[in-house]
Each structure stands twice: as C-alpha cells, then as structure tokens.
Write a protein that holds these residues in place. Structure first.
Motif, PDB file in Angstrom:
ATOM      1  N   PRO A 193      -0.884   0.711  -5.904  1.00  0.00           N
ATOM      2  CA  PRO A 193      -2.347   0.767  -5.158  1.00  0.00           C
ATOM      3  C   PRO A 193      -3.383   1.299  -6.213  1.00  0.00           C
ATOM      4  N   GLU A 194      -2.913   2.279  -7.029  1.00  0.00           N
ATOM      5  CA  GLU A 194      -3.650   2.613  -8.177  1.00  0.00           C
ATOM      6  C   GLU A 194      -4.261   1.697  -9.126  1.00  0.00           C
ATOM      7  N   THR A 195      -3.170   0.921  -9.519  1.00  0.00           N
ATOM      8  CA  THR A 195      -3.585  -0.108 -10.330  1.00  0.00           C
ATOM      9  C   THR A 195      -4.449  -1.302  -9.782  1.00  0.00           C
ATOM     10  N   GLY A 224       2.599   3.287  -7.729  1.00  0.00           N
ATOM     11  CA  GLY A 224       1.783   2.614  -8.915  1.00  0.00           C
ATOM     12  C   GLY A 224       0.640   1.469  -8.393  1.00  0.00           C
ATOM     13  N   GLU A 279       0.919  -1.292   0.007  1.00  0.00           N
ATOM     14  CA  GLU A 279      -0.009   0.131   0.107  1.00  0.00           C
ATOM     15  C   GLU A 279       1.106   1.207  -0.011  1.00  0.00           C
ATOM     16  N   LYS A 288      -6.783  -0.454  -7.378  1.00  0.00           N
ATOM     17  CA  LYS A 288      -7.979   0.239  -7.195  1.00  0.00           C
ATOM     18  C   LYS A 288      -8.957   0.176  -8.313  1.00  0.00           C
ATOM     19  N   LYS A 289      -8.003   0.214  -9.538  1.00  0.00           N
ATOM     20  CA  LYS A 289      -8.979   0.053 -11.040  1.00  0.00           C
ATOM     21  C   LYS A 289      -9.686  -1.218 -11.004  1.00  0.00           C
ATOM     22  N   THR A 322      -7.766  -4.179  -3.056  1.00  0.00           N
ATOM     23  CA  THR A 322      -6.550  -3.440  -2.206  1.00  0.00           C
ATOM     24  C   THR A 322      -5.164  -4.180  -2.740  1.00  0.00           C
ATOM     25  N   SER A 323      -4.131  -3.294  -2.508  1.00  0.00           N
ATOM     26  CA  SER A 323      -3.006  -3.912  -2.892  1.00  0.00           C
ATOM     27  C   SER A 323      -2.609  -5.317  -2.529  1.00  0.00           C
TER      28      SER A 323
END
Ligand code: SF4
Length: 948
Positions: A590-592, A588, A583, A594-595, A599-600
């Motif tokens: 966490p964003e990937t 990058g 996290e 989230k898509k 969660t990470s």
C-alpha cells in the motif's frame, strides 16, 4: 550477474513502464515499408508452468487484439525473460479449435456428442446437487482434482467454506518423494536454492532446460556460473543441462543416494564439515543408530557413530552401484566441501519421482547441506516456506471436520499428498463413490499411469455421478466428462501467484487483459467471460457463483465467505477479493502504491508483480517476541512449547523460532520414521529401487542375494512379453512443451513432435543391429507400446528412455483435441479390461480459420507411453515411481507405429502387489498421520485420529 531493477532498466530492450500505454514498434507485416504500430502493454502472468513468469500482452491499439506476448521486465522472478512456452500463449488464445462455450454431453459418456449450454444452467445443476450432498452429510462425495494449480490459497479457502475434505491434486505423480525427503529434515517440502550466489551447484535434474521454476532458475544458475560457480549434474541421460555442466555423473537410475552418501562420508572422513552448524542446528542428541544412543554422549562420539554407520558408502561401493567413477565422486565431494555455505542444489523430479525410495536421494542431498552448513545461507539451500509469499484473504473459513479416505487412505500415512493416481483402484475396491467431480486443468487419462483404469472409472455412472472438466483445452479426460467448462489462458483470468524462485519473496498478479483494458476505457463487466473470447470464464468467479448457487440464501453458512468485505450481503467481486488482499496482507505494497498515487490493486494491475522482501536468509535464527513467548515453556531438550506444541527452541540462551519440525531443528534423526513403522530409515539411507539390476534379474526368475521382496515387488510379465530387459526412464520433459496443454501451440509443436525410444548404441547392437527409426515394441507389466528407436551415446547402457508430453490422441476424426498434435485412433475394448489402440491417421495439414494449419509440415504425433504403465505407489511417500523394468524387442509384422495394448486386470494386480509393501496407520495414539505433517487443506486435529 544480472542486477534486477524495479523499473526494468536492467533489460535495455524491454519497453520501460512509462511507455506501456503507447509503445511503438515497426509492423513486421508491412516490411520493408516502415509502418509504425502502436501497442498498449498489459502485464499478466504466464499459465504454462508453475514458474509464474511475468508476461506483457502487446495489444494492438487499432484492432484491440493481442498481437504477442513478451516478458515483463519488472517481474522480479523472471526479470523480463521467458522460455518459449510464454510467448506461445498467443497460439493458445487464437487456437481455432479451442473451447469457447460451456458444453454438456448429449449422449452416453465418451460418445463425443456435445451441446452448448449456459453458465446459469451449469451453476444451477451443480449447485443443486452439491447442496443436497452437503446437507445429507455426503460432502466428501464432492471432489476437486487439480492438475496445474496456477493460483495460491483461493481453492483451499473455497473448499473449507464448503466444509468438505475434497481437495485432490496431481502431486503424487510429480514431486511427492522429493517433498518427503525435504520435509523430514525441515518441514518445508521444497528447496529454494540460491543458485545465483552459489560457488558449487549440484543438480539431480535437467534444470537448465526444463523442470520446476525452469526459466527463473536457469537464469540464476547461469548468473552463478558467470560468477565462477561450478555445475555438476547427476542424470543417466546426457540432457542439455548435463552438456552445460562441469561434471556429468550418469548414474544408473535409482542409485543416486549411494553416490550422495559416499560424498557425505568423504566430507565426514576428511573433516571439512561444519561442526558448529551440525552441533547447533541438528537434533544429533536424539540419534540412535547401530546400538549407539547419543543421549548423554558427546557430539564427537556421535559423529564417530555416524561415520561408522556410513562406513560402507565408499566411493568404490558408490561406483559399483551407480557406474560413476570413484575418483569423480571424491573430486565432487571436495568441491562441495570447499563451497561450504555456498553450496546450492536441486532435486525435484528425476531420481525422486522415478524410483521406489525416491525420497532418500532428497534426504541424502540435504545431509550434504547440513554437513556444509549451507542451509539458509547466501548461495546455499533455502526453504520454500521462507521464500514463497501467500497473503491471507479476508474471512478465512474454519478447517473441515472430516477426513476423506479416498484422498488420504490409511495404507500410506506418510504420503505427502493425496493418493490421487490410485483413485480408480480405490473405487474399484468399493472404498467410496464420487457424486460431483471437478477435474481442473487436469488430464489423468493421458498424464497419469494406467489411463485405461481412469477411462473405466470416468465412464462408470454408478461410481462417478457428475463430472465437470474445467479446462482451457480439449483433452482425453474431458472427452469422458459430462460437462466441459472452458477456462481462460494466461491473459484471460485472475490469479495470485508466488514461488520460491530466488532469494526473495514476491507476488505476481495474473489478469484478464481484454477486461482490464476495456474497463480502463470505461466499460463495465459483471463477469470476466463477458470480455473474454466466446464465454471463456475464470475459476475465481466460477467458484464464487457456484458457492452462491449451493447456498443461495446463506442459511448453510457458505455464502458469507463469498460476500463482499465492503458491502455486506452483496456478491464478492474479484476486484474486492484481490483489492482487499493487496491492501491488507502484503507488507509495503500500500505504501509503495501510494507513492505513485495508486491503490494497491491499481498498482498490481499496472505492474503485474511486487517484490515483498529480500530479507529471507536464516529465518530459523529469528528471535521469538515477548508476545510469542507469553505462556510458553522451555522443555528439558530446549524446545519451547505452547499448549504442548513446539513453537521455538533455545539456541545459545536465545529463544529463536527454529524449523517447523518437532525438535525445531533439522532432523538428522527422524523419530517420525521410527514411530511410523520404518525404524530402518530413521537416518538418510540408500536402498535399492524397484528397477535395480537385482530386480531386473528377479523379473527373469534369476535369484540374487541382494533382491529383497520386503522392499521390492517382483515384476510379473504378461504372457506376450518378450525381449531384452531394460530400465525405462519415461519422465524427462521437453523444454518447449507443457504436459498436454501445448497441443494448441503450433510454435511449440513445430519444434518437437516425436518421442522416440532412446537406446545406447551398445544395447542396439546387442538386441540385433537396431538402427534409428526401426520399430520397437516395449512391454510393460500390463501391456505394450510400439515406437521408433533412436540410437544414441547420450544414455547409459542398460537404460532406455522416452520423453513425456507426446502421443496425444483423439477418437473422432475432425473434432476436439488439436489435429496438429494428435493422432486419430481406433480405441477398442476387446475383452473385459483389455484395451487396444491403433493410430488411423497421424498429423497432416488441414483447413481451419487459421491459415497456418494448412502449413503443418510434420506428420508425427508421438506415442502415448504413460497409458501402458501400471501404478507403483511408494510405500512411504506415496509417490508413483515412474521408472520401470520393461522388455524391449523388435516389433513384429503385425505391429504398427503407435499401437498400444493394456489389460487393466493386470494393472489392478500390480496395484495390489505394491499396496502390500505399505505399513498402514494407525501410528502412535491412533493417528492417521503425524500431526506435524502438512496437508494442502488441513482438517481439524480430531480428524487426524482414526475412529475405534
Ligand atoms: S518458465 Fe516458461 S512456461 Fe513457465 S511460466 Fe516461465 S515462461 Fe511460462
């Protein structure tokens, strides 16, 4: 070229991620009926070498059992492909002889009597002893000694949380010399060659078939070849890799640097070198050589001085030393020059780990990259530090304050790693004792030279208080432990890994497959061993719990590092440890995640790997930010310093980060070598290895002008040694075996189970009409071993070779160490330090819960050669120099296949002879070691200074 796609579609036959929850295949056992089997696929990471390839565990949805392992197509490094050792994980987890519970000895050490114990008892026993040692200021009596790491940073964090200098490793029998050669140039200690984009690849190794980052690199070497790259291999042995090459250069071992410097000379003389790169990015202005000082002189004058210095490295000289034809050397030099910035190479073990001065070939190889400007380029040589990604966890403990001389003794101040293979000799010399010793996936009795000295150390309860072997398999070392603690295989543990295996940065997540699946189904587990077979555990949870056992109330300041970052005061869980990292420390991710609504941690559990970036080239050119430049000063030589430490360098009026060396440039001239008593090696050089023909002659009492005892200790033969003198190459690996951890993998042992003595047919004739299968006796400086000959044209004359991995043994008949891979032996100490081993029974079919052990068809377990080798510490890098001069004769009537004899009194004497070559600390200012040189677990700066 393979174009990797994150969804795995580059491999049409691999199951796409969206089908991993219900993947259907026909059941092979039901054939010819077409019966469907449903699998759930769970990603994890292979634990069978350092490459960390991505596995997919195929879990039978009906039985809940893992049915097989295949490649994970979304792993960016291995891209869905595996070597045979990956799928063989299935053998390891189903091994009927595996250790399932923690075991405690109940007789004398080495007697082989074991009782099952509990994890609670183990934690209590070790926690109490370690607490006392730390509280009494004896923390350095605790030692963690690792064989196969298979994780990143967690152990460094753990040891620093304990406040001790106790990390030992296997690196000095593996890669220290190569590391030093690279380190001296650019601080990073490993190459990350961009094979896939290269135009010319030079390997000083058998890299296509085995070796470091084997499968990921092999794929990219082939990618490079398919795009037109040429491949040259320098190896005395016709390996499978050499057989795939455009050029095979069978050098006499130890002469590789002579060939490389001849190539450098040709590139310098013929002028196609990259003058702009050399001028900009090397510290040429510091050069001092043969009375020439570059300071105040022109670049052109400096190049002329270099040319003069290397003038004697003619192709003809290199041919005389190495046996490689001069015209081949010229041809390869021109190919390398033509490839320019797209020249890739690799050297890791081979010549580096075999030879005294084995760090020079790596240094000479780097000179070729510097001359061609192929450093940090597409298709060139990149730095491991640029391509490996090690994310930081929460709450990093401070550096330890002490310096443990059992790890880094003063004699070898430039050793890249701990002088681990000398530990028995250090204890014999009275340099210290060990209170608590953890060997972790580590089998020095078998894999190290001089194994009988290890046995003597391990069974000595005065010198070694308590020994726990943390291991997934039985081993010759575990046999002499007090506790044997079963640790998981690839699908039974958590670990985070990254390697510099291509031009990109990635992380891979190893995970316990059963636990993950059962938790997905709603079950809850406190610890991984509750979901694993028996009570097989994982190290992460073991260290967390041990740290709590050492410091139960937190008063020692240790426990805080093993408390939840989310729930203060509560014990840290693995989900929290890795969840926090994913996290907070992986750009990058966490964003990937989230898509996809994850969660990470969920993302990593789903895919098993993540590519962080492909922006990895020329990191030295990165501009320093305003913040990085705050309070910095520019020195007269352009180096940018902060609080006296170099942080960057001015290049064309731009403040850039440069390399991590003192000059922030590539160090053509090493002031470190001058400062640390090796002024003759400030430049890349060639000097003769301990196995050079001049040393062979000296071992027979024949004087040669080119034998210099200042650099090469003379071989003293034991009285019994007879026969012709050869150089033994004992370190080539078989692609399908794993040091000593594949004894439980029947698919692998079925392929290879014999390690004969390779011998050129001309030599076989000279000794006396030796034929394949004849019994030979090989005498080392401390003993002998007996094995079969294999007569071949695939090896240079004057050299014999025997592969690593084989020759496992067990002292009991029916238990421990898998019977499909080991011989039952009679092991005797026939006099003080005099050890004899004879094979009583080799391999044969046997009853076990696995019906296939009844179908074992081979009968050989090989011969254990390493145990008959003395230690040879390189005086500079500290690396054990594996190659050695041996005497070879036809075995006598009393000799039997597998016989071994060793005298450890002789091995101690050899140790003393090699130690005398070293040039000990202190260095400048009373330092133990240059401040800029890394250590795995680095202590505070004040510990680097020797006490007056
Ligand atoms: S190269 Fe082979 S043994 Fe190594 S990680 Fe990959 S599959 Fe496993």
């Amino acid at each position: 070229m393979t174009d990797f796609k994150r969804d795995g579609s580059h491999l049409a036959y691999c199951p796409p991620v969206e089908k991993w929850d219900d993947w259907v295949e026909l059941d092979p056992d039901s054939w010819p009926r077409r019966v469907e089997k449903h699998y759930q696929l769970v990603p994890t990471i292979c634990f069978n070498c350092e490459s960390a390839c991505g596995l997919l565990a195929y879990v039978d949805k009906q039985s809940g059992e893992i049915a097989k392992f295949e490649g994970n197509p979304v792993h960016p490094s291995s891209r869905g492909r595996l070597c045979p050792k990956g799928p063989a994980t299935i053998n390891q987890i189903h091994d009927p002889d595996r250790i399932l519970y923690p075991m405690k000895r109940n007789g004398p050490r080495g007697a082989g009597k074991w009782t099952r114990t509990s994890w609670d008892e183990v934690l209590e026993t070790f926690g109490t002893r370690m607490r006392q040692a730390i509280q009494e200021g004896r923390g350095e009596e605790i030692m963690y000694h690792v064989g196969r790491p298979g994780h990143d940073f967690i152990m460094e964090r753990t040891l620093q949380a304990w406040g001790i200098d106790g990390h030992n490793s296997h690196t000095n029998v593996c890669s220290s010399s190569a590391r030093l050669g690279y380190l001296l140039w650019h601080y990073a200690d490993r190459p990350s060659p961009d094979h896939a984009n290269a135009r010319f690849i030079l390997l000083l190794s058998a890299h296509l078939e085995s070796g470091h980052y084997f499968n990921p690199h092999a794929q990219r070497i082939i990618d490079g070849k398919m795009s037109g790259a040429k491949l040259a291999v320098m190896d005395p042995r016709l390996s499978n890799t050499a057989s795939m090459a455009d050029y095979w250069m069978p050098t006499y071992p130890g002469t590789e640097a002579a060939v490389l410097l001849a190539i450098a000379k040709i590139i310098l003389d013929e002028n196609p070198y990259d003058a702009k790169f050399v001028k900009t990015w090397t510290n040429w202005e510091d050069l001092q050589v043969d009375g020439f000082q570059a300071k105040g002189q022109s670049f052109e004058a400096t190049i002329e001085a270099l040319k003069k210095h290397y003038a004697h490295f003619t192709p003809q000289f290199a041919e005389k030393e190495s046996g490689v034809k001069a015209d081949v050397i010229v041809k390869i030099a021109r190919e390398i020059a033509k490839a320019g910035s797209r020249f890739a190479s690799h050297l890791w073990r081979g010549s580096a780990s075999g030879n005294l001065g084995g760090w020079q070939p790596a240094r000479a190889l780097m000179l070729l990259h510097v001359l061609t400007g192929s450093v940090g380029t597409e298709g060139g040589h990149n730095l491991n530090a640029w391509n490996k990604f090690v994310p930081k966890p929460f709450k990093v403990p401070p550096q330890q304050k002490r310096w443990n001389e059992l790890l880094y003794p003063p004699e070898w101040p430039l050793s890249t790693h701990e002088m681990s293979f000398l530990l028995p000799h250090f204890l014999k010399e009275g340099r210290g004792r060990i209170e608590t010793y953890f060997t972790r996936v580590f089998n020095p009795v078998w894999t190290y030279p001089d194994g009988f000295s290890w046995i003597e150390m391990l069974r000595d309860e005065q010198k070694l208080g308590l020994h726990a072997a943390l291991t997934p398999t039985w081993s010759e070392t575990a046999w002499f432990a007090d506790y044997v603690l079963p640790m998981g295989f690839s699908s039974e543990r958590h670990d985070l890994m990254s390697q510099e295996s291509y031009a990109g940065k990635w992380i891979g997540f190893r995970q316990p497959v059963n636990r993950v699946l059962r938790e997905r189904a709603g079950e809850k587990f406190e610890y991984t061993y509750q979901a694993n077979p028996g009570e097989v555990w994982e190290e992460d949870e073991f260290w967390i719990n041990l740290s709590w056992a050492i410091d139960p109330d937190g008063s020692m300041g240790i426990r805080q590092y093993f408390e939840s970052p989310y729930h203060p005061g509560q014990k840290l869980t693995v989900d929290e440890y890795y969840g926090w990292i994913f996290e907070n420390s992986v750009p990058g991710l966490p964003e990937t995640a989230k898509k996809e609504g994850l969660t990470s941690l969920q993302y990593m559990r789903k895919y098993g790997a993540y590519e962080v970036t492909r922006d990895v080239y020329q990191q030295n050119e990165k501009q320093l930010s305003e913040a990085e430049l705050a309070e910095a000063r520019i020195e007269s030589n352009g180096v940018i310093t902060k609080q006296g430490k170099p942080v960057g360098v001015m290049i064309d009026d731009r403040p850039v980060v440069g390399y991590n060396t003192p000059s922030r440039k590539l160090e053509l001239f090493s002031k470190t070598m001058a400062d640390w008593k090796w002024p003759e090696f400030t430049l890349p050089e060639y000097y003769r290895s301990h196995i050079h023909r001049s040393a062979q002659a000296a071992s027979l009492g024949e004087g040669r002008a080119d034998f210099d005892p200042k650099y090469t200790p003379k071989v003293e033969w034991p009285e019994h040694a007879r026969g012709e003198v050869f150089t033994l190459l004992p370190i080539f690996r078989l692609p399908n075996l794993i040091h000593t951890r594949s004894g439980n993998a029947k698919y692998l042992y079925e392929i290879s189970h014999k390690n004969p003595l390779w011998m050129n047919s001309a030599d076989a004739q000279n000794i006396g009409n030796i034929r394949t299968g004849d019994l030979m006796k090989v005498h080392t400086e401390i003993g002998y071993f007996v094995l079969h000959a294999w007569v071949t044209e695939g090896l240079a004359p004057g050299v014999v070779a025997c592969s690593h991995h084989l020759g496992r043994w067990r002292v009991n008949k029916d238990e421990q160490i898998e019977r499909m891979s080991s011989a039952w032996v009679d092991l005797k100490e026939i006099g003080k330090g005099q050890w004899k081993m004879r094979q009583l029974e080799t391999v044969s079919p046997y009853e076990s819960p696995d019906p296939e052990t009844k179908r074992v068809w081979w009968s050989d377990a090989g011969v254990h050669q390493d145990i008959t080798f003395p230690v040879h510490p390189d005086p500079v890098s500290g690396m054990h120099c594996w190659h050695q001069i041996v005497r070879v004769e036809r075995a006598g009537s009393d000799d039997r296949y597998g016989d071994i004899f060793v005298d450890t009194n002789l091995s101690f004497a050899v140790y003393q002879r090699w130690k005398a070559l070293a040039r000990p600390a202190p260095g400048p200012g009373g330092l133990r070691r240059p401040l800029w040189m890394p250590r795995v677990v680095r202590p505070v700066e004040s510990a680097y200074y020797m006490k007056k």
